[in-house]
Design a protein around this motif. Structure first.
Motif, PDB file in Angstrom:
ATOM      1  N   VAL A   1      43.264 -24.435  29.339  1.00 44.07           N
ATOM      2  CA  VAL A   1      41.869 -24.142  29.664  1.00 44.07           C
ATOM      3  C   VAL A   1      41.005 -25.400  29.727  1.00 44.07           C
ATOM      4  N   GLY A   2      41.643 -26.554  29.626  1.00 45.04           N
ATOM      5  CA  GLY A   2      40.931 -27.813  29.790  1.00 45.04           C
ATOM      6  C   GLY A   2      40.180 -28.308  28.569  1.00 45.04           C
ATOM      7  N   LEU A   3      40.520 -27.813  27.392  1.00 42.80           N
ATOM      8  CA  LEU A   3      39.888 -28.308  26.167  1.00 42.80           C
ATOM      9  C   LEU A   3      40.733 -29.422  25.555  1.00 42.80           C
ATOM     10  N   ARG A   4      40.062 -30.473  25.133  1.00 45.70           N
ATOM     11  CA  ARG A   4      40.753 -31.573  24.480  1.00 45.70           C
ATOM     12  C   ARG A   4      41.279 -31.084  23.134  1.00 45.70           C
ATOM     13  N   PRO A   5      42.561 -31.298  22.856  1.00 46.82           N
ATOM     14  CA  PRO A   5      43.160 -30.778  21.620  1.00 46.82           C
ATOM     15  C   PRO A   5      42.884 -31.667  20.406  1.00 46.82           C
ATOM     16  N   THR A   6      41.666 -31.559  19.870  1.00 45.20           N
ATOM     17  CA  THR A   6      41.339 -32.313  18.660  1.00 45.20           C
ATOM     18  C   THR A   6      42.088 -31.706  17.472  1.00 45.20           C
ATOM     19  N   ARG A   7      42.148 -32.443  16.405  1.00 40.86           N
ATOM     20  CA  ARG A   7      42.828 -31.967  15.198  1.00 40.86           C
ATOM     21  C   ARG A   7      42.228 -30.644  14.717  1.00 40.86           C
ATOM     22  N   GLN A   8      40.900 -30.564  14.692  1.00 37.31           N
ATOM     23  CA  GLN A   8      40.253 -29.351  14.194  1.00 37.31           C
ATOM     24  C   GLN A   8      40.448 -28.178  15.154  1.00 37.31           C
ATOM     25  N   ARG A   9      40.352 -28.407  16.461  1.00 33.65           N
ATOM     26  CA  ARG A   9      40.592 -27.328  17.425  1.00 33.65           C
ATOM     27  C   ARG A   9      42.017 -26.803  17.308  1.00 33.65           C
ATOM     28  N   LEU A  10      42.971 -27.711  17.183  1.00 33.97           N
ATOM     29  CA  LEU A  10      44.363 -27.288  17.042  1.00 33.97           C
ATOM     30  C   LEU A  10      44.568 -26.457  15.782  1.00 33.97           C
ATOM     31  N   ALA A  11      44.006 -26.907  14.689  1.00 34.14           N
ATOM     32  CA  ALA A  11      44.181 -26.189  13.426  1.00 34.14           C
ATOM     33  C   ALA A  11      43.538 -24.804  13.502  1.00 34.14           C
ATOM     34  N   LEU A  12      42.345 -24.711  14.057  1.00 32.28           N
ATOM     35  CA  LEU A  12      41.676 -23.414  14.176  1.00 32.28           C
ATOM     36  C   LEU A  12      42.383 -22.514  15.181  1.00 32.28           C
ATOM     37  N   ALA A  13      42.889 -23.087  16.258  1.00 29.37           N
ATOM     38  CA  ALA A  13      43.644 -22.302  17.246  1.00 29.37           C
ATOM     39  C   ALA A  13      44.890 -21.700  16.612  1.00 29.37           C
ATOM     40  N   ARG A  14      45.575 -22.457  15.793  1.00 30.43           N
ATOM     41  CA  ARG A  14      46.759 -21.914  15.101  1.00 30.43           C
ATOM     42  C   ARG A  14      46.386 -20.745  14.205  1.00 30.43           C
ATOM     43  N   LEU A  15      45.300 -20.900  13.450  1.00 27.72           N
ATOM     44  CA  LEU A  15      44.872 -19.802  12.580  1.00 27.72           C
ATOM     45  C   LEU A  15      44.516 -18.565  13.399  1.00 27.72           C
ATOM     46  N   LEU A  16      43.864 -18.772  14.537  1.00 24.79           N
ATOM     47  CA  LEU A  16      43.421 -17.650  15.363  1.00 24.79           C
ATOM     48  C   LEU A  16      44.558 -16.953  16.093  1.00 24.79           C
TER      49      LEU A  16
ATOM     50  N   SER B   1      43.702 -22.900   3.802  1.00 24.46           N
ATOM     51  CA  SER B   1      44.883 -23.555   4.381  1.00 24.46           C
ATOM     52  C   SER B   1      44.771 -25.073   4.334  1.00 24.46           C
ATOM     53  N   SER B   2      43.833 -25.572   3.531  1.00 25.46           N
ATOM     54  CA  SER B   2      43.591 -27.012   3.363  1.00 25.46           C
ATOM     55  C   SER B   2      43.177 -27.695   4.668  1.00 25.46           C
ATOM     56  N   ILE B   3      42.468 -26.954   5.511  1.00 29.26           N
ATOM     57  CA  ILE B   3      41.913 -27.530   6.738  1.00 29.26           C
ATOM     58  C   ILE B   3      40.452 -27.835   6.440  1.00 29.26           C
ATOM     59  N   ARG B   4      40.127 -29.109   6.434  1.00 30.03           N
ATOM     60  CA  ARG B   4      38.761 -29.517   6.123  1.00 30.03           C
ATOM     61  C   ARG B   4      37.921 -29.436   7.382  1.00 30.03           C
ATOM     62  N   VAL B   5      37.040 -28.441   7.414  1.00 28.79           N
ATOM     63  CA  VAL B   5      36.200 -28.213   8.580  1.00 28.79           C
ATOM     64  C   VAL B   5      34.908 -27.546   8.102  1.00 28.79           C
ATOM     65  N   SER B   6      33.796 -27.918   8.713  1.00 30.45           N
ATOM     66  CA  SER B   6      32.518 -27.314   8.334  1.00 30.45           C
ATOM     67  C   SER B   6      32.337 -25.973   9.028  1.00 30.45           C
ATOM     68  N   LEU B   7      31.466 -25.146   8.472  1.00 30.33           N
ATOM     69  CA  LEU B   7      31.161 -23.862   9.094  1.00 30.33           C
ATOM     70  C   LEU B   7      30.551 -24.071  10.482  1.00 30.33           C
ATOM     71  N   ALA B   8      29.733 -25.106  10.645  1.00 26.06           N
ATOM     72  CA  ALA B   8      29.143 -25.408  11.956  1.00 26.06           C
ATOM     73  C   ALA B   8      30.223 -25.727  12.989  1.00 26.06           C
ATOM     74  N   THR B   9      31.243 -26.465  12.585  1.00 22.77           N
ATOM     75  CA  THR B   9      32.344 -26.778  13.492  1.00 22.77           C
ATOM     76  C   THR B   9      33.113 -25.516  13.858  1.00 22.77           C
ATOM     77  N   VAL B  10      33.297 -24.619  12.901  1.00 22.16           N
ATOM     78  CA  VAL B  10      33.972 -23.350  13.186  1.00 22.16           C
ATOM     79  C   VAL B  10      33.175 -22.574  14.227  1.00 22.16           C
TER      80      VAL B  10
END
Length: 139
Positions: free
Chosen positions: A19-34, A54-63
């Motif tokens: 879908v043309g999204l850059r696979p950042t570390r946080q996007r990848l981690a959230l995509a796996r969870l989803l 799951s020890s993924i350090r991410v802010s609620l705003a980023t989510v």
């Protein structure tokens, strides 16, 4: 015997790239969870809690930002059940929902089980993209 090894993030990586999204570390981690657990409905707060567990350090705003980015490119559908209360659905096919008002749970209703007999015309210059029905139950 040939053994094929699949990297743990390969499915999420493929979805983001498609879908043309850059696979950042946080996007990848959230995509796996989803997406690694089948179709489901989840709020931003629930996903944030899962990420922290799951020890993924991410802010609620980023989510929130990531969920909206995924929705914008068609990976998710946002289901607004009340003002200020929405869920994100990994099932992007045409379907409807039961909303359990007491528990806050959403359940899918196959699209062919609901027939909408009358829909108003779209405003001048616009087209109706889809009709979504939320059936509220007191459960």
């Amino acid at each position: 015997m040939t053994m094929i090894t699949v990297r743990p993030y390969s499915h999420a990586l493929d979805r983001l790239r498609a879908v043309g999204l850059r696979p950042t570390r946080q996007r990848l981690a959230l995509a796996r969870l989803l997406f690694d657990s089948g179709d489901r409905h989840i709020s931003a707060e629930q996903l944030h809690t899962e990420a922290l567990s799951s020890s993924i350090r991410v802010s609620l705003a980023t989510v929130y930002n990531t969920l909206h980015q995924f929705t914008d490119v068609g990976l998710l559908r946002e289901i607004v059940v009340d003002a200020g209360r929405s869920y994100f659905d990994t099932n992007t096919s045409d379907h409807h929902h039961f909303f359990y008002e007491k528990s806050g749970k959403l359940c899918d209703i196959p699209g062919d089980l609901i027939a909408v007999s009358k829909v108003p015309s779209a405003p001048e210059g616009l087209n109706i993209s889809r009709v979504e029905v939320i059936v509220r139950v007191d459960g």
